[in-house]
Write a protein that holds these residues in place. Sequence first.
Motif, PDB file in Angstrom:
ATOM      1  N   GLN A 161       2.635  -3.084  -2.269  1.00 28.30           N
ATOM      2  CA  GLN A 161       1.867  -3.783  -3.297  1.00 28.30           C
ATOM      3  C   GLN A 161       2.607  -5.094  -3.609  1.00 28.30           C
ATOM      4  O   GLN A 161       3.794  -5.063  -3.930  1.00 28.30           O
ATOM      5  N   TYR A 166      -6.455  -1.303  -4.813  1.00 26.52           N
ATOM      6  CA  TYR A 166      -7.123  -2.547  -5.180  1.00 26.52           C
ATOM      7  C   TYR A 166      -6.380  -3.162  -6.355  1.00 26.52           C
ATOM      8  O   TYR A 166      -6.060  -2.474  -7.329  1.00 26.52           O
ATOM      9  N   PRO A 167      -6.106  -4.473  -6.301  1.00 26.39           N
ATOM     10  CA  PRO A 167      -5.408  -5.141  -7.392  1.00 26.39           C
ATOM     11  C   PRO A 167      -6.367  -5.627  -8.462  1.00 26.39           C
ATOM     12  O   PRO A 167      -7.591  -5.526  -8.310  1.00 26.39           O
ATOM     13  N   SER A 190      -3.227  -5.372  -2.950  1.00 31.40           N
ATOM     14  CA  SER A 190      -2.954  -3.948  -2.829  1.00 31.40           C
ATOM     15  C   SER A 190      -3.260  -3.504  -1.403  1.00 31.40           C
ATOM     16  O   SER A 190      -4.212  -3.979  -0.776  1.00 31.40           O
ATOM     17  N   ALA A 208      -2.533 -11.370  -6.077  1.00 31.40           N
ATOM     18  CA  ALA A 208      -2.124  -9.962  -6.016  1.00 31.40           C
ATOM     19  C   ALA A 208      -2.849  -9.270  -4.873  1.00 31.40           C
ATOM     20  O   ALA A 208      -4.051  -9.469  -4.665  1.00 31.40           O
ATOM     21  N   ILE A 258       2.673  -9.246  -5.198  1.00 31.66           N
ATOM     22  CA  ILE A 258       2.145 -10.346  -6.016  1.00 31.66           C
ATOM     23  C   ILE A 258       2.934 -11.607  -5.696  1.00 31.66           C
ATOM     24  O   ILE A 258       4.171 -11.610  -5.753  1.00 31.66           O
ATOM     25  N   ARG A 316      -9.327  -6.733  -1.580  1.00 28.88           N
ATOM     26  CA  ARG A 316      -7.945  -6.263  -1.607  1.00 28.88           C
ATOM     27  C   ARG A 316      -7.006  -7.332  -2.184  1.00 28.88           C
ATOM     28  O   ARG A 316      -5.856  -7.037  -2.485  1.00 28.88           O
ATOM     29  N   LYS A 317      -7.504  -8.550  -2.297  1.00 27.25           N
ATOM     30  CA  LYS A 317      -6.716  -9.664  -2.819  1.00 27.25           C
ATOM     31  C   LYS A 317      -7.461 -10.307  -3.971  1.00 27.25           C
ATOM     32  O   LYS A 317      -8.658 -10.561  -3.879  1.00 27.25           O
ATOM     33  N   ARG A 364      -7.355   1.524  -7.963  1.00 31.72           N
ATOM     34  CA  ARG A 364      -8.121   0.478  -8.661  1.00 31.72           C
ATOM     35  C   ARG A 364      -8.206   0.746 -10.159  1.00 31.72           C
ATOM     36  O   ARG A 364      -8.120  -0.192 -10.965  1.00 31.72           O
ATOM     37  N   ALA A 415      -1.421 -10.393 -13.488  1.00 29.03           N
ATOM     38  CA  ALA A 415      -1.925  -9.637 -12.346  1.00 29.03           C
ATOM     39  C   ALA A 415      -1.174  -8.324 -12.211  1.00 29.03           C
ATOM     40  O   ALA A 415      -0.002  -8.210 -12.584  1.00 29.03           O
ATOM     41  N   ALA A 455      -0.799  -5.175  -9.154  1.00 29.44           N
ATOM     42  CA  ALA A 455      -1.098  -4.600  -7.841  1.00 29.44           C
ATOM     43  C   ALA A 455      -0.579  -3.171  -7.839  1.00 29.44           C
ATOM     44  O   ALA A 455       0.626  -2.938  -7.877  1.00 29.44           O
ATOM     45  N   SER A 481      -4.877  -0.401 -11.678  1.00 29.79           N
ATOM     46  CA  SER A 481      -4.745  -1.856 -11.711  1.00 29.79           C
ATOM     47  C   SER A 481      -5.569  -2.435 -12.851  1.00 29.79           C
ATOM     48  O   SER A 481      -5.106  -3.301 -13.605  1.00 29.79           O
TER      49      SER A 481
END
Length: 589
Positions: free
Chosen positions: A549, A585-586, A578, A576, A551, A38-39, A52, A46, A48, A55
Amino acid sequence: MVSDVGRSRVLVVVVLQLVFLQQLAVCVRGSDLPSRPRKVEADVGAVAADHRICSDLGVELLKRGGHAVDAAVGVAFCQGVVNPGASGIGGGDFLILRLADGTAEAYDMRETAPGLATEDMYAKNRTGKTLGGLSAGVPGELAGLYVVWKKYGKLPWKQVVYPTIRLCVKGFAVEPYLAKEIVTNQEKILADQGLRDTFAPNGTLLKAGDICYRKQLGKTLTQISKHGPNVFYHGAVGRKLVRDIQAAGGIMTFSDLQKYKVKVRKPLVADTWGLTVLGMPPPSSGGAGLILILNILAAYKNVSAIEGDLGVHHIVEAFKHTYAVRMNLADPDFVNVNTVVKEMLSPVFAAKLQKTISNTMTRPPKFYGGRWNQLDDHGTSHISVVDAERNAVSMTATINYSFGSKFLSTSTGILVNNEMDDFNTPTDNTTDALAPAPANFIRPYKRPLSTMSPTIVLENGQLRAVLGGSGGIKILTTVAQVLLRHIAGYDPLDAVTLPRVHHQLEPNWVSYENFTNVRDEHIEVPWETRQSLLQKGHELRSASQAVCQFILHDLRKPVTPGYKTYDGVFLGKLTAVSDLRKDGYPAGY
């Protein structure tokens, strides 16, 4: 802090003992956890986003030499396809842009009321305010995306739109979050031909792993990629859309599309907690509301005031004061909101409110000065982007309710918003003694009030953070809590993941998180914190919260050791995050 517990169905409770809300807990249940983090940490750029695929798409546009605006526009198109319950070109957005050279702009591409709209148009048809063609505001997203891309985009328009066209035509796998939304809305999906053909082909609802096609929308986006927004606001696509909306009982006209204008406004700017916060001005209440919350809590002059259970109480009280004021805001082209905004940005005003907060008790709504009932706006989608030059975009998009008006235009593939429900009407039924807010009554071409809160944070003139939320009226309190946790020293993942609370003055209760997402990750405000709030007189109810979300641009960690700035711009590491609440997902590189 969310860990894989293997194949056993063991409940793991991780208590994060940090400096803020230290008794809140994050739990993980189950073995089917995503392998993707998630990070993510990145040196160059980047994204977020809520999904997914989007992103990844945004980062790919950055890798091709795109500006943060290119990535944000591409991600917006993408999310309108793969997460269609929350956004799309049938809706509207708010966008905050901050360039590396310090230039900052706010793009208002919010929907407007049709020209035939009237204050009492739903007096005898309350359902029409939320369902079908009559609930639709004039879409603004496409116009706004094009305006900001035209000014700052580096990649060709076709290149920005094409990846989403491919998703429409080739299809994409339905992820668990969308599958859940389809089931939740199945009755309305099956009742509308456009939605049924898209999300329940052959009469069977799509489930996770099935392939979803948006071929008619792909044809529309192909026209948009070739001709820009003119084909929507002045051409064949717009004529088809209006015809379908009118057939569904709507009053929108082709002239309404032709008259739509993007508003480029100045962001609200405030210094608080040693940072500079850039927020969205009205008709968003998010910028002024966030600044007021931060200033009320900053008046304690110590981060300890937002620690532990007493800190939760202080935060809830700041929420109540802010929601009492926000309903005086409205579209500034129709209502003079200068005095209200000035007060909400004032540290002196905030300090006066802070002095009324008791450490031992809460009070009834009228104590906080609320005059109007709250407008309960709904679903949204958020995108945060930072590029190689440290240009930043924070953008929140919406079609209001999940799947908007529950009406999909069959001739265009566009899912239509129900943004008219974000206006107040004189006949609004309320569960409290407060009247509907006249400042937010319907007028032709007026933009309804919103809690969308795209936010960019600076420190000493350098970019520090980009964040925003999705989830209706709870966006403001979500963004505030994530930013406060960051201020208190949290790791970005913890700042986003920890459980949250919400209070909007009316109804008069604290909603607290007790939630399990589609991947069996569980978040819950612990019993001890709830008991502390009850002892102070708060009523509590369990409810899901909004999504964030985030960053972080780390101003203590240069990308290259010994090389900190480029033309005066600090180039720090990017982190980032999410939100797991929407299974986001970022991505970064």
